[in-house]
Design an enzyme around this catalytic site. Structure first.
Site, short mmCIF file in Angstrom:
data_model
loop_
_atom_site.label_atom_id
_atom_site.label_comp_id
_atom_site.label_asym_id
_atom_site.label_seq_id
_atom_site.Cartn_x
_atom_site.Cartn_y
_atom_site.Cartn_z
N ASP A 10 45.87 40.17 45.15
CA ASP A 10 45.13 39.81 46.34
C ASP A 10 45.87 40.46 47.52
OD1 ASP A 10 44.18 36.60 47.86
OD2 ASP A 10 43.38 38.61 48.11
N ASP A 12 45.45 39.41 51.52
CA ASP A 12 45.83 38.48 52.60
C ASP A 12 46.64 37.31 52.05
OD1 ASP A 12 43.65 38.85 55.24
OD2 ASP A 12 43.38 39.97 53.39
#
Length: 230
Positions: A10, A12
């Site tokens: 991922d 953020d």
């Protein structure tokens, strides 16, 4: 330990601390239409499911607000120009990516952020280590759906350029087969369990399946500040 050859992260709150820029663009959009600003901690609780949900939670009336669409578009325009003002990589992340790259792992990012911003940020911060960056588009739906992971795996297995027709064909093939618990995505919830058993209509054998397994790596001990803003 079982040997994998691909890692999907991922973005953020995992590789990059993007929270302050997201908060600034949220408050800019809210202020443009006379809405009260949100605190950093409030925005922290809103992120993780795409910018549509972020703005929905930031507005007092949520998605029912008649100005929701305008606020969202204002956010997008502002964030596109200001997504890299305060954003930075978490401590230890570049070293981690370099070690993975030197060890021969393929590295990809999938994110609920808009695709253009995902690609821009990965180019800015991880140009030498991350070659595959997938964000949300009209054709590639955000997590927790599997499309972004599918798109990343297609790029890993077949890295050449593909037009939308070819991507649609590959997605169609993938979706016909129920995914076994093979792939993992690194994020704070330990994400999805998705994988491909058929690529281009050809069943994969066990050795080929090993090549598309995605390593779930826990680096909480070595990088305790990494997974915090979702």
């Amino acid at each position: 330990m079982q040997k994998y050859d691909t890692v999907i992260f991922d973005l953020d709150g995992t590789l990059l601390d993007t929270l302050e820029d997201l908060c600034d663009s949220t408050n800019f959009a809210l202020a443009e239409f006379g809405y009260p600003k949100r605190s950093l901690q409030e925005v922290r609780s809103f992120v993780g499911n795409g910018i549509g949900v972020l703005i929905e939670k930031a507005l007092p009336q949520g998605k029912a607000d008649p100005l929701y669409g305008q606020v969202l578009e204002t956010f997008k325009a502002h964030y596109t120009l200001n997504c890299n003002n305060k954003t930075h990589a978490y401590e230890g992340i570049n070293e981690l990516l370099e070690r993975l790259n030197e060890a021969g792992y393929k590295i990809a990012v999938v994110s609920n952020k808009v695709d253009s911003a995902v690609k821009e940020l990965c180019e800015q911060y991880f140009k030498d280590t991350i070659k595959i960056a997938i964000g949300e588009t009209e054709k590639i739906k955000r997590k927790p759906g599997p499309d972004e992971v599918y798109a990343a795996i297609i790029k890993v297995l077949s890295p050449g350029p593909k037009d939308q027709k070819e991507m649609d064909r590959l997605f169609s093939l993938i979706r016909k087969t129920p995914p076994p618990d093979v792939c993992h995505i690194i994020n704070e919830t330990e994400g999805m369990n998705e994988a491909i058993r058929i690529i281009d209509g050809v069943p994969l054998n066990n050795e080929q399946l090993e090549k598309i397994k995605v390593l779930f790596m826990s680096f909480k001990e070595d990088n305790k500040g990494v997974m915090k803003n979702g």
